[in-house]
Motif scaffolding. Sequence first.
Motif, PDB file in Angstrom:
ATOM      1  N   LEU A   1      12.947  -2.138   9.326  1.00 29.48           N
ATOM      2  CA  LEU A   1      12.202  -2.399   8.097  1.00 29.48           C
ATOM      3  C   LEU A   1      11.198  -1.281   7.835  1.00 29.48           C
ATOM      4  O   LEU A   1      10.492  -0.849   8.745  1.00 29.48           O
ATOM      5  CB  LEU A   1      11.455  -3.732   8.209  1.00 29.48           C
ATOM      6  N   ASP A   2      11.131  -0.832   6.579  1.00 31.10           N
ATOM      7  CA  ASP A   2      10.101   0.143   6.189  1.00 31.10           C
ATOM      8  C   ASP A   2       8.790  -0.561   5.857  1.00 31.10           C
ATOM      9  O   ASP A   2       7.708  -0.011   6.067  1.00 31.10           O
ATOM     10  CB  ASP A   2      10.555   0.964   4.984  1.00 31.10           C
ATOM     11  N   GLU A   3       8.884  -1.790   5.340  1.00 32.92           N
ATOM     12  CA  GLU A   3       7.692  -2.539   4.934  1.00 32.92           C
ATOM     13  C   GLU A   3       7.977  -4.030   5.040  1.00 32.92           C
ATOM     14  O   GLU A   3       9.103  -4.479   4.836  1.00 32.92           O
ATOM     15  CB  GLU A   3       7.284  -2.167   3.510  1.00 32.92           C
ATOM     16  N   ILE A   4       6.937  -4.808   5.363  1.00 34.48           N
ATOM     17  CA  ILE A   4       7.077  -6.248   5.460  1.00 34.48           C
ATOM     18  C   ILE A   4       5.722  -6.881   5.174  1.00 34.48           C
ATOM     19  O   ILE A   4       4.672  -6.284   5.465  1.00 34.48           O
ATOM     20  CB  ILE A   4       7.599  -6.663   6.865  1.00 34.48           C
TER      21      ILE A   4
ATOM     22  N   GLU B   1      10.292   2.654  16.963  1.00 33.00           N
ATOM     23  CA  GLU B   1       9.952   3.402  15.746  1.00 33.00           C
ATOM     24  C   GLU B   1       9.655   2.505  14.561  1.00 33.00           C
ATOM     25  O   GLU B   1       8.866   2.864  13.684  1.00 33.00           O
ATOM     26  CB  GLU B   1      11.090   4.369  15.380  1.00 33.00           C
ATOM     27  N   LYS B   2      10.313   1.349  14.519  1.00 33.00           N
ATOM     28  CA  LYS B   2      10.134   0.443  13.386  1.00 33.00           C
ATOM     29  C   LYS B   2      10.241  -1.001  13.856  1.00 33.00           C
ATOM     30  O   LYS B   2      10.787  -1.290  14.923  1.00 33.00           O
ATOM     31  CB  LYS B   2      11.183   0.689  12.300  1.00 33.00           C
ATOM     32  N   VAL B   3       9.715  -1.905  13.041  1.00 33.16           N
ATOM     33  CA  VAL B   3       9.930  -3.333  13.241  1.00 33.16           C
ATOM     34  C   VAL B   3      11.331  -3.666  12.737  1.00 33.16           C
ATOM     35  O   VAL B   3      11.770  -3.161  11.699  1.00 33.16           O
ATOM     36  CB  VAL B   3       8.876  -4.155  12.465  1.00 33.16           C
ATOM     37  N   TYR B   4      12.041  -4.514  13.489  1.00 38.08           N
ATOM     38  CA  TYR B   4      13.388  -4.939  13.097  1.00 38.08           C
ATOM     39  C   TYR B   4      13.375  -6.410  12.666  1.00 38.08           C
ATOM     40  O   TYR B   4      12.459  -7.159  13.018  1.00 38.08           O
ATOM     41  CB  TYR B   4      14.366  -4.763  14.267  1.00 38.08           C
TER      42      TYR B   4
ATOM     43  N   GLY C   1       8.160   4.644  10.159  1.00 35.99           N
ATOM     44  CA  GLY C   1       7.488   3.484  10.724  1.00 35.99           C
ATOM     45  C   GLY C   1       7.613   2.294   9.789  1.00 35.99           C
ATOM     46  O   GLY C   1       8.267   2.374   8.740  1.00 35.99           O
ATOM     47  N   THR C   2       6.986   1.196  10.174  1.00 36.82           N
ATOM     48  CA  THR C   2       6.970  -0.022   9.362  1.00 36.82           C
ATOM     49  C   THR C   2       5.531  -0.343   8.975  1.00 36.82           C
ATOM     50  O   THR C   2       4.651  -0.411   9.829  1.00 36.82           O
ATOM     51  CB  THR C   2       7.547  -1.215  10.142  1.00 36.82           C
ATOM     52  N   THR C   3       5.315  -0.543   7.685  1.00 32.91           N
ATOM     53  CA  THR C   3       3.990  -0.903   7.171  1.00 32.91           C
ATOM     54  C   THR C   3       3.937  -2.405   6.946  1.00 32.91           C
ATOM     55  O   THR C   3       4.787  -2.975   6.260  1.00 32.91           O
ATOM     56  CB  THR C   3       3.698  -0.171   5.859  1.00 32.91           C
TER      57      THR C   3
END
Length: 231
Positions: free
Chosen positions: A166-169, A150-153, A227-229
């Motif tokens: 992470l929500d954003e990176i 679901e997301k980048v960690y 997700g992660t943007t």
Amino acid sequence: MSTKVLSVGGSIVAPEYPDVEFVGKFVSMVKEFLSSHPEDRLILVVGGGGPARIYQKAFRDVTGTPADSGTDDADWIGIMATRLNAQFVKASFGSLCREPVVTDPTASSKFEGRILVAAGWKPGFSTDNDAVLLAEKFGADTVVNLSNIEKVYTDDPRKNPEAKPLDEISWDEFRKMVGDEWVPGKNCPFDPIASRRAQELGLVVICAGGKNIGNTKSILEGKSYVGTTIR
């Protein structure tokens, strides 16, 4: 005409065998989205998933090739798996997808239907890279990367319980995490080679869990999503 690119992970299309239930629901969602957004069209780049990993492992077992060794033979096996999965997805959309499955993103120029389906190209690249090249060719500013996470960690949560979603990176920070080298079958949120090119182009990449079809629709519609943007 707005073009959106979805890199659809093979792990959700065919985790081991084709996931008929998921693909059926995904096709229905895409048809509904396109029906209500007549100015939009979609590029779907399909990964190799379970078939790629199964055959690559078989190749390495037979030849004794180390799993972390990048070889053209292993890459070609994965590429053929992406083409099988992509043909399955293309056929499922019927007349919405008029062109053959794209196997060379640098040569493709026709896009007359509402959906264009692409697969793996050549050794040294994953389908994430194909998605970036097609986004460049057809003027998309965002690639949506759909996988089984679901997301980048901050780290691999299977190995590090302290890893945080992470929500954003930024691209700089993300590329520090994934490195610069592509190895066939490598499991990372977005291919290092694709990441480098996406940063150069100023693309936004959204990593999200592909099994959540409602969430994918929200992304396509510009609504809030999980997700992660990466930007």
